[in-house]
Design an enzyme around this catalytic site. Structure first.
Site, PDB file in Angstrom:
ATOM      1  N   GLU A  83      69.809  49.834  94.537  1.00 12.11           N
ATOM      2  CA  GLU A  83      69.794  50.256  93.134  1.00 12.11           C
ATOM      3  C   GLU A  83      71.125  50.853  92.700  1.00 12.11           C
ATOM      4  O   GLU A  83      71.350  51.103  91.515  1.00 12.11           O
ATOM      5  CB  GLU A  83      68.659  51.266  92.910  1.00 12.11           C
ATOM      6  N   HIS A 122      70.869  51.289  99.795  1.00 13.55           N
ATOM      7  CA  HIS A 122      70.391  51.585  98.444  1.00 13.55           C
ATOM      8  C   HIS A 122      70.823  50.473  97.489  1.00 13.55           C
ATOM      9  O   HIS A 122      71.920  50.521  96.929  1.00 13.55           O
ATOM     10  CB  HIS A 122      70.960  52.926  97.962  1.00 13.55           C
ATOM     11  N   CYS A 151      65.916  52.432 102.358  1.00 12.41           N
ATOM     12  CA  CYS A 151      66.362  53.635 103.058  1.00 12.41           C
ATOM     13  C   CYS A 151      65.146  54.374 103.620  1.00 12.41           C
ATOM     14  O   CYS A 151      64.512  53.893 104.543  1.00 12.41           O
ATOM     15  CB  CYS A 151      67.211  54.504 102.142  1.00 12.41           C
TER      16      CYS A 151
END
Length: 210
Positions: A179, A177, A79
């Site tokens: 994660e 993202h 990002c």
């Protein structure tokens, strides 16, 4: 075991560290030069890219990180981290700095504001196990890349869709993202990249010694 740092000035630091550890790496939160010196590779997480660049300069980290990247340290930007790795940033502030690690043009907040955040199943080149659920939060996209940059994924899985994942040698960047959502395959991929890079360096050093 490789040691991968997560730049800890903004973003989902703990989430990236957890995923990297589950993928078989040691981790280190990087806020200081001493911590940067301990790592084999670096993840630059999401956040706000202009604020991130200012904080890196304030902490005297920008130039040391840039030097490590130029020397071949593997790095992955997610990002805002993608913006930090670009050589050209559209819609950025005049005082915004980036590392120029990948020859690409990135547009900030290309997918819209926070309310325009969305998720989709992406087909990512080199990633086994089927589509990857990607979360886009005020995300950038890549408008163009140099010929030697590999395009790994496009939004909507469309042939001419916005570019959302790229790789150039030991440098990788994703708009989304990874994660978020509990799927560690992108982190697995980066850990393998780091191991391959370090192994190649050792082989090169051995050849130079001969």
């Amino acid at each position: 075991m490789v040691t991968i740092g997560v730049l800890a000035v903004q973003g989902d630091v703990a989430e990236h560290m957890r995923a990297l550890e589950e993928s078989g790496a040691r981790t280190c939160a990087v806020r200081r030069l001493t911590e940067l010196a301990e790592v084999d590779a670096l993840v630059i997480p999401g956040g706000e890219s202009t604020t991130m660049s200012k904080l890196l300069c304030a902490f005297d980290l920008f130039e040391p990180i840039a030097a490590r990247i130029r020397s071949g340290m593997p790095v992955w930007g997610t990002c805002a981290g993608m913006i930090m790795l670009a050589d050209t940033v559209l819609d950025g502030r005049p005082d915004q700095r980036s590392f120029g690690a990948i020859t690409m043009t990135v547009r900030r907040n290309a997918f819209g504001r926070q309310v325009d955040s969305y998720e989709e199943d992406l087909h990512i080149a080199g990633l086994d196990g089927g589509p990857f659920r990607a979360f886009f939060i005020r995300a950038p996209w890549v408008e163009s890349v140099a010929d030697d940059v590999d395009v790994l994924a496009r939004a909507g899985n469309a042939q001419n869709g916005p570019i959302v994942a790229v790789r150039h040698g030991a440098v990788m960047a994703t708009s989304f993202h990874p994660e978020v959502g509990g799927d560690n395959r992108m982190h697995d991929l980066f850990v393998r990249m780091v191991k391959d890079c370090l192994s190649s360096r050792k082989e090169q050093c051995a050849c130079d010694g001969d």
